[in-house]
Structures are given as C-alpha cells and as structure tokens.
Motif scaffolding. Structure first.
Motif, mmCIF file in Angstrom:
data_model
loop_
_atom_site.group_PDB
_atom_site.id
_atom_site.type_symbol
_atom_site.label_atom_id
_atom_site.label_comp_id
_atom_site.label_asym_id
_atom_site.label_seq_id
_atom_site.Cartn_x
_atom_site.Cartn_y
_atom_site.Cartn_z
ATOM 1 N N MET A 1 -10.799 21.765 -5.299
ATOM 2 C CA MET A 1 -10.697 20.501 -6.006
ATOM 3 C C MET A 1 -9.904 19.519 -5.131
ATOM 4 N N PRO A 2 -10.454 18.385 -4.824
ATOM 5 C CA PRO A 2 -9.771 17.430 -3.960
ATOM 6 C C PRO A 2 -8.572 16.786 -4.670
ATOM 7 N N ASN A 3 -7.619 16.374 -3.850
ATOM 8 C CA ASN A 3 -6.428 15.700 -4.355
ATOM 9 C C ASN A 3 -6.810 14.281 -4.755
ATOM 10 N N SER A 4 -6.675 13.951 -6.031
ATOM 11 C CA SER A 4 -7.085 12.631 -6.484
ATOM 12 C C SER A 4 -5.906 11.715 -6.804
ATOM 13 N N ASP A 5 -4.704 12.139 -6.455
ATOM 14 C CA ASP A 5 -3.554 11.303 -6.777
ATOM 15 C C ASP A 5 -3.040 10.497 -5.588
ATOM 16 N N GLY A 6 -3.594 10.696 -4.417
ATOM 17 C CA GLY A 6 -3.228 9.892 -3.253
ATOM 18 C C GLY A 6 -1.937 10.308 -2.581
ATOM 19 N N THR B 1 0.200 12.935 -0.183
ATOM 20 C CA THR B 1 -0.024 13.940 0.851
ATOM 21 C C THR B 1 0.626 15.261 0.434
ATOM 22 N N LEU B 2 0.171 16.326 1.050
ATOM 23 C CA LEU B 2 0.728 17.642 0.770
ATOM 24 C C LEU B 2 2.219 17.670 1.100
ATOM 25 N N GLY B 3 2.603 17.094 2.221
ATOM 26 C CA GLY B 3 4.012 17.067 2.612
ATOM 27 C C GLY B 3 4.875 16.341 1.600
ATOM 28 N N TYR B 4 4.383 15.213 1.098
ATOM 29 C CA TYR B 4 5.130 14.459 0.094
ATOM 30 C C TYR B 4 5.289 15.278 -1.179
ATOM 31 N N ARG B 5 4.205 15.929 -1.606
ATOM 32 C CA ARG B 5 4.258 16.712 -2.847
ATOM 33 C C ARG B 5 5.204 17.891 -2.729
ATOM 34 N N VAL B 6 5.210 18.574 -1.578
ATOM 35 C CA VAL B 6 6.109 19.716 -1.372
ATOM 36 C C VAL B 6 7.552 19.237 -1.354
#
Length: 58
Positions: free
Chosen positions: A1-6, A8-13
């Motif tokens: 499932m693609p990330n639809s919130d805009g 980045t993975l680094g920001y989310r972690v």
C-alpha cells in the motif's frame, strides 16, 4: 500500500521515536496548548493536510 500522507519514511520514524520518548520521559500531562506531544501531532496533521491540498490541486 503506497504512502498517501506525503511523509517520508525517515520523518515518520523520527517523529514516532520522538513522540514515544516524550511519552515516556517527557513532561507530565499538560494543557493541550502547552503539551509538546500535542504540538507534534498538530504540526504533523498540518503537514499532511498541506500535502493532501497540494495533491488535490493537481
């Protein structure tokens, strides 16, 4: 499932780690306008809303 919130993975972690650290070792629960975790949540929600608005304009 693609990330639809805009976000980045680094920001989310980084965001999740910071939020958890504030939850465990941060200040006691405060009013919503002074609580650092609530501030982070508001900033993230604003970032996601801005991304979704930009995507809707395309």
């Amino acid at each position: 499932m693609p990330n639809s919130d805009g976000l980045t993975l680094g920001y989310r972690v980084r965001w999740r780690l910071t939020w958890l650290l504030l939850h465990v070792a941060g200040p006691a629960e405060q009013a919503d306008d002074t609580d650092p975790r609530r501030r982070m949540e508001r900033e993230r929600a604003a970032r996601v809303a801005r991304y979704r608005t930009e995507q809707a304009d395309r």
